[in-house]
Design a protein around this motif. Structure first.
Motif, PDB file in Angstrom:
ATOM      1  N   ASP A 178       0.948  -1.122   0.061  1.00 40.98           N
ATOM      2  CA  ASP A 178       0.028   0.009  -0.115  1.00 40.98           C
ATOM      3  C   ASP A 178       0.689   1.238  -0.032  1.00 40.98           C
ATOM      4  O   ASP A 178       1.599   1.456   0.972  1.00 40.98           O
ATOM      5  CB  ASP A 178      -1.026  -0.057   1.162  1.00 40.98           C
ATOM      6  CG  ASP A 178      -1.981   1.222   1.445  1.00 40.98           C
ATOM      7  OD1 ASP A 178      -2.706   1.044   2.285  1.00 40.98           O
ATOM      8  OD2 ASP A 178      -1.821   2.032   0.500  1.00 40.98           O
ATOM      9  N   PRO A 179       0.997   1.813  -1.197  1.00 40.63           N
ATOM     10  CA  PRO A 179       1.911   3.091  -1.271  1.00 40.63           C
ATOM     11  C   PRO A 179       1.319   4.194  -0.274  1.00 40.63           C
ATOM     12  O   PRO A 179       2.208   5.217   0.229  1.00 40.63           O
ATOM     13  CB  PRO A 179       1.772   3.432  -2.647  1.00 40.63           C
ATOM     14  CG  PRO A 179       0.251   2.987  -3.093  1.00 40.63           C
ATOM     15  CD  PRO A 179       0.147   1.737  -2.468  1.00 40.63           C
ATOM     16  N   ASP A 180       0.271   4.174   0.204  1.00 35.15           N
ATOM     17  CA  ASP A 180      -0.188   5.200   1.325  1.00 35.15           C
ATOM     18  C   ASP A 180      -0.111   4.903   2.590  1.00 35.15           C
ATOM     19  O   ASP A 180      -0.492   5.709   3.429  1.00 35.15           O
ATOM     20  CB  ASP A 180      -1.709   5.693   0.824  1.00 35.15           C
ATOM     21  CG  ASP A 180      -1.871   6.367  -0.480  1.00 35.15           C
ATOM     22  OD1 ASP A 180      -2.995   6.032  -1.035  1.00 35.15           O
ATOM     23  OD2 ASP A 180      -0.835   7.023  -1.007  1.00 35.15           O
ATOM     24  N   ALA A 181       0.378   3.596   2.705  1.00 32.82           N
ATOM     25  CA  ALA A 181       0.311   2.976   4.148  1.00 32.82           C
ATOM     26  C   ALA A 181       1.443   3.813   5.049  1.00 32.82           C
ATOM     27  O   ALA A 181       2.444   4.403   4.492  1.00 32.82           O
ATOM     28  CB  ALA A 181       0.830   1.652   4.163  1.00 32.82           C
ATOM     29  N   ASP A 182       0.977   3.818   6.367  1.00 37.17           N
ATOM     30  CA  ASP A 182       1.703   4.783   7.222  1.00 37.17           C
ATOM     31  C   ASP A 182       2.860   3.718   7.737  1.00 37.17           C
ATOM     32  O   ASP A 182       2.508   3.253   8.735  1.00 37.17           O
ATOM     33  CB  ASP A 182       0.967   5.339   8.259  1.00 37.17           C
ATOM     34  CG  ASP A 182       1.601   6.156   9.158  1.00 37.17           C
ATOM     35  OD1 ASP A 182       1.110   6.635  10.285  1.00 37.17           O
ATOM     36  OD2 ASP A 182       2.688   6.630   9.122  1.00 37.17           O
ATOM     37  N   VAL A 183       3.952   3.294   6.967  1.00 39.10           N
ATOM     38  CA  VAL A 183       4.801   2.485   7.391  1.00 39.10           C
ATOM     39  C   VAL A 183       5.578   2.926   8.863  1.00 39.10           C
ATOM     40  O   VAL A 183       5.754   2.077   9.610  1.00 39.10           O
ATOM     41  CB  VAL A 183       5.888   2.218   6.477  1.00 39.10           C
ATOM     42  CG1 VAL A 183       6.923   1.116   7.023  1.00 39.10           C
ATOM     43  CG2 VAL A 183       5.046   1.514   5.156  1.00 39.10           C
ATOM     44  N   LEU A 184       5.874   4.092   8.957  1.00 39.71           N
ATOM     45  CA  LEU A 184       6.522   4.553   9.873  1.00 39.71           C
ATOM     46  C   LEU A 184       5.798   4.441  11.271  1.00 39.71           C
ATOM     47  O   LEU A 184       6.263   4.458  12.335  1.00 39.71           O
ATOM     48  CB  LEU A 184       7.191   5.953   9.835  1.00 39.71           C
ATOM     49  CG  LEU A 184       8.042   6.320   8.660  1.00 39.71           C
ATOM     50  CD1 LEU A 184       8.769   7.445   8.648  1.00 39.71           C
ATOM     51  CD2 LEU A 184       9.377   5.198   9.122  1.00 39.71           C
ATOM     52  N   GLY A 185       4.438   4.602  10.960  1.00 39.42           N
ATOM     53  CA  GLY A 185       3.393   4.378  12.337  1.00 39.42           C
ATOM     54  C   GLY A 185       3.612   3.074  13.012  1.00 39.42           C
ATOM     55  O   GLY A 185       3.239   3.069  14.056  1.00 39.42           O
ATOM     56  N   LEU A 186       4.442   1.996  12.441  1.00 38.08           N
ATOM     57  CA  LEU A 186       4.716   0.850  12.850  1.00 38.08           C
ATOM     58  C   LEU A 186       5.372   1.105  14.261  1.00 38.08           C
ATOM     59  O   LEU A 186       5.429   0.138  15.183  1.00 38.08           O
ATOM     60  CB  LEU A 186       5.175  -0.119  12.039  1.00 38.08           C
ATOM     61  CG  LEU A 186       4.294  -0.801  10.966  1.00 38.08           C
ATOM     62  CD1 LEU A 186       5.129  -1.455   9.981  1.00 38.08           C
ATOM     63  CD2 LEU A 186       3.058  -1.624  11.730  1.00 38.08           C
ATOM     64  N   ILE A 187       6.214   1.919  14.024  1.00 42.53           N
ATOM     65  CA  ILE A 187       7.310   2.210  15.084  1.00 42.53           C
ATOM     66  C   ILE A 187       6.512   2.532  16.398  1.00 42.53           C
ATOM     67  O   ILE A 187       7.222   2.443  17.664  1.00 42.53           O
ATOM     68  CB  ILE A 187       8.073   3.341  14.983  1.00 42.53           C
ATOM     69  CG1 ILE A 187       7.514   4.507  15.178  1.00 42.53           C
ATOM     70  CG2 ILE A 187       9.248   3.345  13.726  1.00 42.53           C
ATOM     71  CD1 ILE A 187       8.321   5.926  15.212  1.00 42.53           C
ATOM     72  N   PHE A 188       5.381   2.701  16.579  1.00 41.65           N
ATOM     73  CA  PHE A 188       4.138   2.907  17.779  1.00 41.65           C
ATOM     74  C   PHE A 188       3.977   1.740  18.242  1.00 41.65           C
ATOM     75  O   PHE A 188       2.999   1.627  19.317  1.00 41.65           O
ATOM     76  CB  PHE A 188       3.181   4.024  17.560  1.00 41.65           C
ATOM     77  CG  PHE A 188       3.617   5.300  17.146  1.00 41.65           C
ATOM     78  CD1 PHE A 188       3.339   5.857  15.840  1.00 41.65           C
ATOM     79  CD2 PHE A 188       4.340   6.084  18.179  1.00 41.65           C
ATOM     80  CE1 PHE A 188       3.692   7.120  15.726  1.00 41.65           C
ATOM     81  CE2 PHE A 188       4.528   7.448  17.779  1.00 41.65           C
ATOM     82  CZ  PHE A 188       4.366   7.861  16.551  1.00 41.65           C
ATOM     83  N   HIS A 189       4.327   0.424  17.591  1.00 37.78           N
ATOM     84  CA  HIS A 189       3.803  -0.744  18.128  1.00 37.78           C
ATOM     85  C   HIS A 189       4.903  -1.200  19.346  1.00 37.78           C
ATOM     86  O   HIS A 189       6.067  -1.046  19.056  1.00 37.78           O
ATOM     87  CB  HIS A 189       4.097  -1.823  17.164  1.00 37.78           C
ATOM     88  CG  HIS A 189       2.738  -1.965  16.428  1.00 37.78           C
ATOM     89  ND1 HIS A 189       1.906  -3.023  16.951  1.00 37.78           N
ATOM     90  CD2 HIS A 189       2.019  -1.506  15.493  1.00 37.78           C
ATOM     91  CE1 HIS A 189       0.760  -3.167  16.237  1.00 37.78           C
ATOM     92  NE2 HIS A 189       0.759  -2.182  15.183  1.00 37.78           N
TER      93      HIS A 189
END
Lengths: 159, 552
Positions: free
Chosen positions: B339-350
């Motif tokens: 998903d090109p719009d996915a918030d990959v960096l948002g995963l760091i909040f896991h």
């Protein structure tokens, strides 16, 4: 329920209790939807018929939702397993003074003359036993026992 | 006096609170001198007086170490009484460091042996050239000094709680009046007119009362900045890295609760920036960057929200490493890589996800950024991260200025009423089912020529999805990461002001529920986190019934 009816019931219970003498205790006998249990009447803060409950957006048993009980919002839980309609809510208080409400039906007071039940049903420890009421085995329990069964013994739930 | 007695002593609590306040004033003075403000004899005397007070009161409670430290700092500053302008940067840094140490001694008074006073450490004043300073301003006149009293926080909180209860009762009263006087005869009309006037005055007064009570709780974010400064000084004292900390907006006022809840997350983000963001000087120079790294902390007010930006010009976060680490930790990434719009960096909040090469004493255990998100979410706020590899990382935290009254949107889903904070809602719209498009198992909504992901939260919620009127749909457009998401609900009802309450202790907690409130009808309503719900819905991958083939 009109106030006059409540006072009438209260007088009847007090009268029956005084006739039963010491070592007697008034229990609330109720159907939780999965079994019948009895808890000490004095443990119940309030009995609400046909409560209005706002369900959780994502429900996980035994949690049902929240109800506004005269200005205080209490969490509502249920031990029911089937489709039976539980139309009454008993508001109880855990040992940590946290209120919660248990859904039930067919709630009625019963006077028991058993010193063991008298002593232990008011206990802050999880205690329970079985007693015969109307020829049927009924589990009597302390509120602490209920809390342990419903919440795993914790006074707060988190996921 | 034993330490356990001190803990129970309300006078000791008062002393400690006052001492910490005095140390805040000492640090404020140092900061202003460091940024070029003149070191006037009056300002220096104020600092000396604060230290003298701390020293005297510490003696009263037999806190020898604190007393000795305050005395040492006093001794250090006294020679400057007649030559305040000679105070150099290194001297100011020494004062700040010692103020930090006294703060730590006060905090951990019961862990320090109280009967072995620390010997006076004669620290020689710096011989560096004093910083050029501006001309001293005229001293403040006595009449401009504001009269203050100390009020226990509990009393302020009680006042606020009663104000909010009055707010809720007023809503219910208003509803009852309108409900019972719906018929339009002349008598009712006159009554309703008068009621409107009184109700309007009530709302105004409640609002003023709330502002006044909230105002008592407001604190500047400089309290957090001070903690951040302390962390930076402590880190840089033992590190080869060179970092400049830039602060902006420290006088922005927010609710004390926000300050208390935000302090740890911000300290954590700064630690991360120092430890894993900023590179060693030689690495920076080799990659064409200045030797001294920059970490900036900016706070500003944006409408009814406060925005805090923490950014560094370090190495940035590698999105590929984040994805790889997420997979290795077993975190459900649900097709995010495609998903090109996915918030990959948002995963760091896991929780548990750290892409740090090494775990240091400072950070790298992967248990901090999820705590940041949790703390911010509890305040009804959002946090997002933007990063460019090799250039740096920016965290943006947005939280409501007030964590009490919530601007919310009421909506229906599966026959039940819910609320959500309006803070992340960009738009509400009714659309036709024809404006939805399916592409490779994903649903998109055409928002004025831009296709944005569309997620239906109804199947994720309790109750049956309402199948009536599937032609017209209700959408809530929510900001997410750098883009938007359209969240489908059954019906958008209205905008309301709610008092957000924490769920009762025995209630079911779920990440999608921020809390609850009471509507004007007296009915409780759950306040949902739409972003969390949308993610839950996406994980379940629900389709809309009508599929239209459309090329984007």
């Amino acid at each position: 329920m009109p106030l006059s009816e409540i006072f009438e019931q209260q007088r009847e219970i007090e009268g029956a209790q005084s006739r039963a003498g010491e070592n007697s205790i008034t229990m609330l006998c109720l159907d939780t939807g999965s079994s019948r249990i009895a808890i000490a009447l004095e443990s119940a803060r309030e009995v609400v018929e046909h409560p209005h409950i706002v369900g959780y957006p994502i429900a996980v048993k035994p949690h049902v939702g929240l109800a506004n009980v005269r200005g205080s919002v209490v969490p509502v839980v249920s031990l029911g397993t089937g489709e039976c309609k539980l139309n009454t809510m008993i508001v109880l208080e855990s040992a940590g003074k946290q209120p919660f409400a248990l859904l039930a039906r067919d709630v009625r007071p019963v006077i028991l003359k058993d010193s063991n039940i008298t002593a232990n049903s008011r206990s802050t420890s999880p205690t329970s036993g079985v007693v015969s009421i109307d020829g049927r085995p009924i589990r009597w329990c302390s509120v602490a026992w209920l809390v342990q069964r419903l919440f795993g013994g914790n006074d707060s739930v988190s996921r | 006096m034993s330490d356990s007695n001190l803990l129970d002593d309300p006078i000791f609590a008062e002393f400690r609170s006052e001492a910490k306040e005095l140390l805040v004033r000492v640090r404020m003075a140092c900061r202003s001198w460091d940024s070029g403000a003149p070191v006037t004899p009056e300002a220096l005397n104020d600092v000396l007086r604060h230290l003298h007070t701390i020293k005297g009161n510490s003696a009263m409670f037999e806190l020898s170490n604190t007393q000795a430290a305050a005395h040492a700092l006093e001794t250090f500053l006294i020679p400057f009484k007649n030559s305040a302008q000679n105070l150099a940067s290194a001297d100011i840094l020494h004062v700040q460091t010692e103020a930090d140490r006294i703060d730590d001694l006060l905090e951990n008074f019961d862990q320090v042996p109280t009967e072995t006073p620390v010997a006076d450490q004669a620290v020689a004043p710096s011989r560096a050239e004093p910083k050029p300073r501006s001309s001293p301003a005229a001293p403040a006149s006595a009449s401009s000094i504001e009269e203050m009293i100390r009020v226990p926080l509990a009393r302020v909180n009680d006042t606020l709680n009663y104000t909010w209860e009055i707010f809720l009762l007023r809503n219910q009263l208003s509803y009852l009046v309108e409900k019972h006087h719906a018929s339009s005869n002349e008598e009712n009309y006159e009554f309703l007119q008068k009621w409107e006037m009184i109700d309007s005055a009530m709302r105004r007064n409640i609002s003023e009362l709330e502002s006044a009570a909230m105002g008592m709780r407001m604190r500047t974010v400089s309290v957090i900045y001070d903690r951040v400064d302390k962390v930076c000084r402590s880190y840089l004292a033992t590190s080869a890295k060179k970092v400049e900390i830039v602060r902006c907006g420290e006088n922005v006022e927010v609710d004390k609760l926000v300050v208390d809840l935000l302090a740890e997350p911000m300290v954590h983000l700064i630690r991360n920036a120092l430890d894993h963001g900023i590179e060693l000087p030689e690495v920076r120079v080799a990659s064409g960057k200045p030797e001294i790294g920059k970490v900036s902390l900016v706070t500003r007010v944006d409408g009814d929200q406060v925005e805090i930006t923490i950014s560094d010009d370090g190495g940035g976060i590698d999105a590929d490493k984040v994805l790889a680490k997420a997979r290795a930790c077993g975190i459900d990434i649900g097709g995010i890589e495609d998903d090109p719009d996915a918030d990959v960096l948002g995963l760091i909040f896991h929780s548990g996800l750290s892409t740090a090469e090494t775990i240091t004493n400072v950070s790298g255990r992967g248990v901090g950024t999820d705590a940041v998100k949790t703390a911010v979410s509890e305040m009804g706020g959002t946090v997002r991260v933007v990063s460019e590899l090799g250039q740096g990382t920016t965290f943006v935290i947005r939280i409501p200025l007030s964590v009490s009254v919530l601007n919310a949107l009421l909506f229906e889903a599966n026959g039940a009423l819910y609320a959500t904070s309006i803070s992340s809602v960009v738009e509400v719209c009714r659309a036709s089912i024809d404006e939805l498009h399916i592409l490779e198992d994903e649903t998109f909504f055409d928002l004025r020529g831009t296709f944005i992901p569309c997620l239906d939260i109804r199947p994720a919620l309790a109750g049956s999805v309402d199948k009536q009127n599937e032609q017209d749909i209700s959408l809530v457009i929510v900001a997410r990461g750098d883009g938007f998401v359209a969240v489908r609900v059954s019906n958008v009802v209205q905008h309301v002001e709610l008092v957000l309450k924490k769920l009762p202790p025995l209630a079911l907690n779920h990440s999608t529920v921020s809390g609850y409130s009471i509507l004007h009808t007296g009915q409780p309503v759950f306040v949902l986190d739409l972003d969390e719900l949308a993610q839950l819905a996406k994980a379940r991958r629900h389709r809309f019934p009508r599929e239209v083939a459309h090329a984007s």
